[in-house]
Write a protein that holds these residues in place. Structure first.
Motif, PDB file in Angstrom:
ATOM      1  N   HIS A 215       8.709   3.051   6.209  1.00 26.53           N
ATOM      2  CA  HIS A 215       7.391   3.492   6.298  1.00 26.53           C
ATOM      3  C   HIS A 215       6.847   2.982   7.699  1.00 26.53           C
ATOM      4  O   HIS A 215       6.697   1.925   8.028  1.00 26.53           O
ATOM      5  CB  HIS A 215       6.540   2.671   5.149  1.00 26.53           C
ATOM      6  CG  HIS A 215       5.365   3.375   4.821  1.00 26.53           C
ATOM      7  ND1 HIS A 215       4.343   3.332   5.911  1.00 26.53           N
ATOM      8  CD2 HIS A 215       4.532   3.871   3.712  1.00 26.53           C
ATOM      9  CE1 HIS A 215       3.154   3.960   5.377  1.00 26.53           C
ATOM     10  NE2 HIS A 215       3.389   4.183   4.081  1.00 26.53           N
ATOM     11  N   GLY A 217       3.771   2.982   8.799  1.00 29.08           N
ATOM     12  CA  GLY A 217       2.418   2.476   8.788  1.00 29.08           C
ATOM     13  C   GLY A 217       2.305   1.155   8.206  1.00 29.08           C
ATOM     14  O   GLY A 217       1.214   0.499   8.282  1.00 29.08           O
ATOM     15  N   GLN A 258      -8.154   6.130   5.844  1.00 24.74           N
ATOM     16  CA  GLN A 258      -6.757   6.503   6.167  1.00 24.74           C
ATOM     17  C   GLN A 258      -6.088   4.780   5.792  1.00 24.74           C
ATOM     18  O   GLN A 258      -4.944   4.610   5.306  1.00 24.74           O
ATOM     19  CB  GLN A 258      -6.348   7.023   7.267  1.00 24.74           C
ATOM     20  CG  GLN A 258      -6.717   8.448   7.258  1.00 24.74           C
ATOM     21  CD  GLN A 258      -6.404   9.029   8.712  1.00 24.74           C
ATOM     22  OE1 GLN A 258      -6.081   8.208   9.810  1.00 24.74           O
ATOM     23  NE2 GLN A 258      -6.244  10.368   8.854  1.00 24.74           N
ATOM     24  N   ARG A 262      -3.831   3.610   2.873  1.00 22.38           N
ATOM     25  CA  ARG A 262      -2.470   2.990   3.198  1.00 22.38           C
ATOM     26  C   ARG A 262      -2.273   1.614   2.425  1.00 22.38           C
ATOM     27  O   ARG A 262      -1.234   1.422   1.937  1.00 22.38           O
ATOM     28  CB  ARG A 262      -2.357   2.891   4.688  1.00 22.38           C
ATOM     29  CG  ARG A 262      -0.907   2.539   5.053  1.00 22.38           C
ATOM     30  CD  ARG A 262      -0.794   2.549   6.651  1.00 22.38           C
ATOM     31  NE  ARG A 262      -0.961   4.030   7.053  1.00 22.38           N
ATOM     32  CZ  ARG A 262      -1.015   4.480   8.107  1.00 22.38           C
ATOM     33  NH1 ARG A 262      -1.170   3.602   9.233  1.00 22.38           N
ATOM     34  NH2 ARG A 262      -1.080   5.580   8.580  1.00 22.38           N
ATOM     35  N   GLU A 265      -1.795   2.411  -1.146  1.00 17.72           N
ATOM     36  CA  GLU A 265      -0.397   2.900  -1.169  1.00 17.72           C
ATOM     37  C   GLU A 265       0.532   1.785  -0.910  1.00 17.72           C
ATOM     38  O   GLU A 265       1.612   1.775  -1.911  1.00 17.72           O
ATOM     39  CB  GLU A 265      -0.052   4.091  -0.269  1.00 17.72           C
ATOM     40  CG  GLU A 265       1.314   4.469  -0.230  1.00 17.72           C
ATOM     41  CD  GLU A 265       1.857   5.280   0.924  1.00 17.72           C
ATOM     42  OE1 GLU A 265       2.823   5.863   1.111  1.00 17.72           O
ATOM     43  OE2 GLU A 265       0.867   5.178   1.827  1.00 17.72           O
ATOM     44  N   SER A 266       0.401   0.928  -0.379  1.00 19.43           N
ATOM     45  CA  SER A 266       1.352  -0.228  -0.160  1.00 19.43           C
ATOM     46  C   SER A 266       1.322  -1.104  -1.197  1.00 19.43           C
ATOM     47  O   SER A 266       2.396  -1.554  -1.876  1.00 19.43           O
ATOM     48  CB  SER A 266       1.102  -1.149   1.403  1.00 19.43           C
ATOM     49  OG  SER A 266      -0.256  -1.713   0.782  1.00 19.43           O
ATOM     50  N   GLN A 294      -0.819   0.376  12.470  1.00 22.45           N
ATOM     51  CA  GLN A 294      -0.130  -0.303  11.413  1.00 22.45           C
ATOM     52  C   GLN A 294      -0.639  -1.256  10.609  1.00 22.45           C
ATOM     53  O   GLN A 294      -1.549  -1.825  11.547  1.00 22.45           O
ATOM     54  CB  GLN A 294       1.349  -0.747  12.003  1.00 22.45           C
ATOM     55  CG  GLN A 294       2.193   0.183  12.428  1.00 22.45           C
ATOM     56  CD  GLN A 294       3.680  -0.403  12.881  1.00 22.45           C
ATOM     57  OE1 GLN A 294       3.633  -1.529  13.670  1.00 22.45           O
ATOM     58  NE2 GLN A 294       4.662   0.089  12.501  1.00 22.45           N
TER      59      GLN A 294
END
Length: 550
Positions: A215, A217, A258, A262, A265-266, A294
């Motif tokens: 990943h 990001g 975004q 993210r 999602e993590s 990141q």
């Protein structure tokens, strides 16, 4: 004993002397402290502030304990939780001489020899250790986390005292026994001991790193094991700003979304897919690099773990909340907590349904997830349902995550962002292949349980015949047993009384019928005996019914 006296004196100083008195620790106080002690409970509104200052003055062990307790919203009022959340290791810096001596002791060489450059000014100072910037011979910039000298001895002594105090509190306070304070403190003690082992933190960091190795990001620091011991941790330096400082950047609404997406999602990956997640994701432990776009995760000393079974149940809870399904929510809560046999299932369902209805008219994007979770925990507490520490840590993590997302952009919402991942998890759950594997695993577990039954039955019969069978009964179960015994004995007494009354009346009737001349017949014994027996019968029936156990 010196440390005991110090702890007791500070309890008194910060207004918790009544606890010292009630658990029977006043004999540890000096004469001076006994004379000035005020054994009256202080103002409850100030309790949280006094508790925080007490823990800060007690030192590193109690600061860590307070940080861990801040996740237990079922134990402490909201005001106290908010105060404990402010315990961010605001402690004095260790002298650079002590730090360098520690490095020399651990590495067998001076800091100047181990590193090309070692910054003597700490980048951060915490209760257990402090962090310094350094450069390796390869030119790699690193962060070196050095444990405070003699901290382990202090922490271990404090943990022994905490264990003693929790045992005293369980004996004195019913609520402490209900919440299994001793077991809870044992869990927290194990967590603190793990944080004292920097090798453990290094392994945690590598595990999280593997979750995101593909990943771009997400960035997790690399561990340099040649420069790492149980008391020194050397990791890759990650550049970036604290995630709550994103407002200082001139970002568009889409860019903020975004970043938040993210982040969600993590944690979906960590919690629901891997079952191994960052247990302390406060804004200081999550960085954002504007150049690389990141997110960076650091300080992985506290880790939450969920088994595959618990991950399944947590997913069920999330789906239940998203779809406003009371059945799913209750089912998940029962599986994730320790439910006593005395719980009123119907009342608990109704209470959860009330919470569900309260939020049913709120759009998913406006739903306050933290408030919902706290209400679920509060309801469980009301029904004396014990919430395990790992589930509480998960709840705290999600609430913290929601707060971070709100800081990034108040218009964003955790559940709304998580909904696509929830739908994806739902589709995966009912995937025919996965569903078949799960049924197969459950069938294997059931088969294994059945094969063990004959051996277990034989063991029970053997112990019964030898008189060694032990039965474990909880307090609630004991009360139920006594109640049932009362029911049986009262019914038995009622039967005997009714039988005796019938025999008396029958005897009198027979005597009167056959005209037997006795002293009883001459004084109308039939009528008198009947009246006396009848009143005795009513009296014992009243006594039985009065107990409410018939």
């Amino acid at each position: 004993m010196n440390r005991y006296r110090e702890i007791v004196s500070l309890l008194v100083k910060h207004g918790f002397g009544y606890i010292v008195q009630e658990v029977g620790l006043t004999e540890t106080l000096s004469l001076k402290d006994r004379l000035i002690a005020d054994f009256k409970q202080g103002n409850s509104q100030e309790m949280g502030s006094r508790l925080r200052h007490l823990l800060e003055e007690l030192g590193p062990t109690f600061i860590k304990l307070g940080q861990l307790l801040s996740s237990r919203s079922d134990l402490l009022p909201v005001e106290a939780i908010r105060e404990l959340e402010l315990l961010q290791d605001q402690v004095n810096q260790e002298s650079i001489h002590e730090i360098k001596e520690k490095i020399k002791l651990e590495f067998g060489r001076a800091a100047e020899d181990a590193f090309v450059h070692f910054n003597e000014t700490p980048a951060g100072s915490a209760s257990i250790g402090q962090v310094h910037e350094a450069v390796l011979s390869t030119g790699q910039k690193v962060m070196v986390k050095v444990q405070r000298p003699n901290i382990k001895e202090t922490v271990f002594a404090d943990l022994d005292i905490i264990k003693d105090l929790s045992g005293m509190m369980e004996k004195q306070y019913e609520w402490a026994e209900h919440y299994h304070i001793t077991d809870l403190m044992d869990e927290l003690s194990e967590s603190i001991k793990k944080e004292l082992d920097y090798m453990e933190e290094g392994r945690n960091t590598e595990t999280i790193q593997l979750q995101f190795e593909n990943h771009n990001g997400i960035k997790v620091p690399e561990i340099y094991w040649d420069y790492t011991t149980a008391e020194i941790l050397t990791m890759e330096r990650i550049d970036g700003i604290k995630i709550n400082e994103i407002q200082l950047l001139n970002l568009t609404q889409e860019e903020k979304r975004q970043i938040a997406d993210r982040l969600v999602e993590s944690f979906v990956t960590q919690i629901l897919r891997e079952g191994f997640f960052h247990g302390d994701p406060h804004p200081g432990n999550i960085l954002y690099n504007p150049d690389t776009k990141q997110l960076g995760f650091i300080d992985l000393g506290q880790i939450g773990r969920l088994t595959s079974r618990k991950r399944y149940d947590v997913t069920t809870l999330m789906i239940g909340l998203m779809h406003e399904d009371t059945e799913l929510i209750v089912k998940a809560m029962y599986r994730l907590t320790c439910v006593p046999t005395s719980v009123d299932d119907k009342q608990f369902y109704d209470d959860i349904d009330r919470i569900r209805k309260k939020f049913s008219h709120t759009p998913l994007g406006d739903l306050n997830f933290g408030k919902t979770i706290n209400e679920l925990f509060s309801t469980a507490q009301h029904h004396q349902i014990y919430i395990p520490t790992d589930f509480m840590m998960l709840g705290k993590t999600l609430i913290t995550l929601e707060g971070i997302i709100t800081d990034i952009d108040p218009s964003l919402n955790l559940l709304e962002l998580a909904k696509p991942y929830g739908q994806q998890l739902l589709m995966e759950r009912y995937n025919p292949i996965r569903f078949g594997k799960r049924l197969l695993n459950e069938a294997e577990d059931i088969t294994e349980s059945f094969t063990k039954i004959p051996g277990q039955l034989d063991e029970v019969l053997q112990k019964t015949s030898e008189g060694d069978l032990k039965v474990k009964i909880s307090v609630h179960e004991l009360e139920d047993i006594f109640t049932k015994i009362d029911h049986l004995s009262n019914k038995f007494s009622f039967s005997l009384t009714l039988l005796a009354f019938s025999i008396v009346v029958l005897g009198l009737i027979v005597g009167a019928t056959f005209g037997t001349n006795t002293i009883l017949t001459s004084i109308h014994a039939l009528e008198v005996g009947f009246v006396i027996a009848f009143f005795m019968f009513l009296w014992i029936i009243y006594s039985i019914l009065k107990t409410g156990r018939f």
